[in-house]
Scaffold this motif. Structure first.
Motif, PDB file in Angstrom:
ATOM      1  N   UNK A 159      55.985  37.216  27.601  1.00 17.80           N
ATOM      2  CA  UNK A 159      56.077  37.488  29.047  1.00 17.80           C
ATOM      3  C   UNK A 159      54.769  37.129  29.742  1.00 17.80           C
ATOM      4  N   UNK A 160      53.634  37.604  29.187  1.00 16.13           N
ATOM      5  CA  UNK A 160      52.340  37.329  29.815  1.00 16.13           C
ATOM      6  C   UNK A 160      52.030  35.837  29.838  1.00 16.13           C
ATOM      7  N   UNK A 161      52.289  35.171  28.732  1.00 16.74           N
ATOM      8  CA  UNK A 161      52.022  33.726  28.663  1.00 16.74           C
ATOM      9  C   UNK A 161      52.894  32.974  29.663  1.00 16.74           C
ATOM     10  N   UNK A 162      54.182  33.319  29.725  1.00 10.73           N
ATOM     11  CA  UNK A 162      55.101  32.629  30.637  1.00 10.73           C
ATOM     12  C   UNK A 162      54.679  32.800  32.096  1.00 10.73           C
ATOM     13  N   UNK A 163      54.392  34.037  32.503  1.00 16.60           N
ATOM     14  CA  UNK A 163      54.021  34.310  33.899  1.00 16.60           C
ATOM     15  C   UNK A 163      52.707  33.629  34.258  1.00 16.60           C
ATOM     16  N   UNK A 164      51.708  33.741  33.398  1.00 10.50           N
ATOM     17  CA  UNK A 164      50.389  33.207  33.721  1.00 10.50           C
ATOM     18  C   UNK A 164      50.353  31.683  33.653  1.00 10.50           C
ATOM     19  N   UNK A 165      51.147  31.064  32.787  1.00  7.11           N
ATOM     20  CA  UNK A 165      51.219  29.599  32.761  1.00  7.11           C
ATOM     21  C   UNK A 165      51.931  29.071  34.008  1.00  7.11           C
ATOM     22  N   UNK A 166      52.930  29.804  34.451  1.00  8.73           N
ATOM     23  CA  UNK A 166      53.598  29.418  35.709  1.00  8.73           C
ATOM     24  C   UNK A 166      52.604  29.486  36.866  1.00  8.73           C
ATOM     25  N   UNK A 167      51.789  30.557  36.892  1.00  2.14           N
ATOM     26  CA  UNK A 167      50.764  30.670  37.933  1.00  2.14           C
ATOM     27  C   UNK A 167      49.720  29.561  37.802  1.00  2.14           C
ATOM     28  N   UNK A 168      49.402  29.194  36.575  1.00  3.29           N
ATOM     29  CA  UNK A 168      48.379  28.166  36.356  1.00  3.29           C
ATOM     30  C   UNK A 168      48.836  26.799  36.846  1.00  3.29           C
ATOM     31  N   UNK A 169      50.113  26.443  36.553  1.00  2.00           N
ATOM     32  CA  UNK A 169      50.588  25.098  36.891  1.00  2.00           C
ATOM     33  C   UNK A 169      51.273  25.023  38.258  1.00  2.00           C
ATOM     34  N   UNK A 170      51.835  26.130  38.711  1.00  2.00           N
ATOM     35  CA  UNK A 170      52.529  26.098  40.007  1.00  2.00           C
ATOM     36  C   UNK A 170      52.014  27.177  40.948  1.00  2.00           C
ATOM     37  N   UNK A 171      50.846  27.708  40.644  1.00  2.00           N
ATOM     38  CA  UNK A 171      50.308  28.813  41.431  1.00  2.00           C
ATOM     39  C   UNK A 171      49.989  28.448  42.860  1.00  2.00           C
ATOM     40  N   UNK A 172      49.472  27.232  43.072  1.00  2.00           N
ATOM     41  CA  UNK A 172      49.117  26.822  44.427  1.00  2.00           C
ATOM     42  C   UNK A 172      50.344  26.824  45.338  1.00  2.00           C
ATOM     43  N   UNK A 173      51.477  26.379  44.802  1.00  2.00           N
ATOM     44  CA  UNK A 173      52.713  26.356  45.586  1.00  2.00           C
ATOM     45  C   UNK A 173      53.288  27.760  45.750  1.00  2.00           C
ATOM     46  N   UNK A 174      53.355  28.522  44.647  1.00  4.13           N
ATOM     47  CA  UNK A 174      53.947  29.863  44.685  1.00  4.13           C
ATOM     48  C   UNK A 174      53.157  30.794  45.595  1.00  4.13           C
ATOM     49  N   UNK A 175      51.838  30.685  45.567  1.00  5.30           N
ATOM     50  CA  UNK A 175      50.985  31.568  46.364  1.00  5.30           C
ATOM     51  C   UNK A 175      50.742  31.041  47.777  1.00  5.30           C
ATOM     52  N   UNK A 176      51.301  29.876  48.079  1.00  6.00           N
ATOM     53  CA  UNK A 176      51.156  29.301  49.426  1.00  6.00           C
ATOM     54  C   UNK A 176      49.747  28.868  49.734  1.00  6.00           C
ATOM     55  N   UNK A 177      49.076  28.244  48.775  1.00  9.29           N
ATOM     56  CA  UNK A 177      47.676  27.827  48.949  1.00  9.29           C
ATOM     57  C   UNK A 177      47.521  26.326  49.134  1.00  9.29           C
ATOM     58  N   UNK A 178      48.628  25.585  49.267  1.00  5.01           N
ATOM     59  CA  UNK A 178      48.561  24.124  49.361  1.00  5.01           C
ATOM     60  C   UNK A 178      47.799  23.655  50.597  1.00  5.01           C
ATOM     61  N   UNK A 179      47.875  24.453  51.678  1.00  5.09           N
ATOM     62  CA  UNK A 179      47.246  24.047  52.932  1.00  5.09           C
ATOM     63  C   UNK A 179      45.769  24.427  52.991  1.00  5.09           C
ATOM     64  N   UNK A 180      45.293  25.271  52.066  1.00  3.52           N
ATOM     65  CA  UNK A 180      43.885  25.689  52.066  1.00  3.52           C
ATOM     66  C   UNK A 180      43.011  24.621  51.432  1.00  3.52           C
ATOM     67  N   UNK A 181      41.705  24.835  51.552  1.00  2.00           N
ATOM     68  CA  UNK A 181      40.750  23.965  50.871  1.00  2.00           C
ATOM     69  C   UNK A 181      41.042  23.973  49.376  1.00  2.00           C
ATOM     70  N   UNK A 182      41.106  22.788  48.743  1.00  2.90           N
ATOM     71  CA  UNK A 182      41.572  22.707  47.350  1.00  2.90           C
ATOM     72  C   UNK A 182      40.683  23.504  46.394  1.00  2.90           C
ATOM     73  N   UNK A 183      39.352  23.379  46.565  1.00  6.47           N
ATOM     74  CA  UNK A 183      38.433  24.086  45.657  1.00  6.47           C
ATOM     75  C   UNK A 183      38.595  25.590  45.796  1.00  6.47           C
TER      76      UNK A 183
END
Length: 437
Positions: free
Chosen positions: A294-318
């Motif tokens: 469970x932890x690996x699945x959730x955190x890998x999803x955040x790692x690879x798709x976190x910018x989209x899921x958290x709505x950070x695509x429009x922010x400064x990339x760094x």
């Protein structure tokens, strides 16, 4: 015989006449001299009652329910031994009082070694026994693979106490030789204290298992997350300082919280752990894998798709990457904090039972949570974190909170009784067998 059946030790009192001039007058000769035992006149037969201490019967019942077989080895007459065993609850009824369940020491010692091993499994009471018979019984039980604990107080009990896996001597009536040969000294000379020994022994063993399950879950999850992320993108979401903090939670605070769990009645309903049973049980493997996946699945999803899921695509990339990595770190720590409750009860549905009886556990969880807030909020440069919004904090807590219902669902998954290590050893055994052939 009726007195013996009522657990009375029978003593005959007799006398005889003897010429006074034939009795030595010097002390040294008198010490070696003995009154002739022929032509004695019986004066009386006295029955001495040595009643069981309060709580002994209950202690025997608890030990029996816990899978600990209580055996009585005594020098008393077989009828007296039987009556005492019935009074203490070691024997449940007269129907059980048949050979070899109840046996004389002389009969047992005359058996061959193989016969003793077979009979030892069935023995509950041994009467008219010598200290050597006690030693032979311990050796036979150990050869059968049983874990043997022996109680004793006399010098003659020393060999059996030393031979047993656990020797328990009496603190008040026990001799110094018996105490030196034992592993544990019962200070109040009460058999009921053996229940406390069993309870605390199982508690220590269970607490070690809880900590190992918790520690392996953290290690497996952190290892897989960092390795997969490093191999795919060349960057790791969990930095060195963050992993040091996770290790502090896992090793120091986690060990302190889980190792201080007090004994519970549930421990006394478990079957004893065999001499060669693995420390990591199938139940622990199941719990570990469920939480780790469970932890690996959730955190890998955040790692690879976190910018989209958290709505950070429009922010400064760094900055967006820093927020995403902080979110991964925060969610990972929250998972460990909530999973610490799951580790308390690896085989029970209600992981909160008795949590208020361990204030240190509650305090450590609270301190860990507060320190995590301080690290994320104020140690930005040192810990490679940035401040998170209350929405991301709430999301992190929800991710950790899911581990509770997940643990309940995971415990519904049946596990085989055969240890996992047996399955891993099979290929190696086949390989060795093929080479030897």
């Amino acid at each position: 015989i009726p007195w013996q059946k009522n657990s009375l030790r029978c003593v005959a009192i007799a006398c005889r006449t003897h010429e006074l001039n034939k009795v030595p007058k010097e002390q040294e000769e008198l010490d070696k001299w003995a009154l002739p035992e022929d032509e004695l006149a019986l004066l009386a037969i006295v029955g001495i009652k040595d009643p069981c201490r309060p709580g002994v019967r209950e202690a025997v019942r608890i030990c029996t329910n816990a899978g600990v077989k209580v055996r009585m080895v005594t020098g008393d007459n077989i009828q007296t031994a039987k009556a005492i065993a019935l009074e203490c609850g070691i024997l449940s009824s007269d129907v059980d009082a048949v050979e070899p369940t109840i046996i004389e020491g002389k009969v047992f010692r005359e058996l061959s070694e193989k016969e003793r091993e077979q009979v030892a499994k069935k023995i509950t009471v041994m009467g008219r026994s010598s200290p050597n018979d006690k030693l032979l019984l311990v050796q036979a039980l150990r050869r059968n693979g049983d874990v043997v604990a022996v109680t004793g107080d006399g010098t003659n009990d020393a060999p059996a106490l030393h031979e047993a896996d656990i020797g328990l001597s009496m603190g008040i009536s026990g001799t110094e030789v018996a105490k030196e040969s034992s592993d544990i000294i019962i200070l109040d000379d009460n058999f009921a204290s053996v229940v406390k020994v069993v309870r605390w022994g199982r508690s220590v063993y269970a607490n070690i298992q809880k900590f190992i399950q918790f520690q392996l879950t953290v290690n497996v999850a952190a290892l897989i997350i960092n390795v997969v992320a490093a191999m795919s993108s060349g960057d790791v979401p969990l930095k060195a300082v963050q992993l040091l903090w996770v290790n502090l939670i896992m090793d120091t605070l986690g060990a302190l919280a889980l190792a201080t769990e007090p004994p519970t009645d549930h421990l006394m309903h478990r079957t004893p752990v065999g001499r060669r049973e693995p420390l990591i049980t199938n139940i622990m493997w199941r719990n570990l894998l469920v939480q780790s996946l469970y932890q690996v699945a959730v955190l890998l999803v955040l790692n690879f798709a976190g910018l989209t899921i958290l709505g950070l695509n429009k922010d400064n990339h760094a900055h967006a990457v820093e927020v995403k990595n902080t979110m991964i770190f925060n969610a990972f720590v929250m998972c460990q904090i909530f999973n610490e409750f799951n580790a308390r009860k690896p085989d029970e549905m209600n992981v909160f039972r008795g949590v208020t009886k361990n204030p240190l556990f509650v305090a450590i969880v609270g301190v860990t949570f507060i320190l995590q807030i301080l690290i994320v909020t104020f140690l930005g440069k040192f810990a490679h974190t940035v401040r998170l919004s209350w929405q991301l904090w709430l999301a992190s807590i929800v991710i950790g909170l899911v581990s509770w219902p997940l643990a309940i669902v995971g415990k519904l998954i049946p596990v085989p009784k055969t240890p996992m290590s047996v399955y891993f050893k099979k290929p190696f055994r086949k390989y060795k067998a093929s080479r030897n052939a």
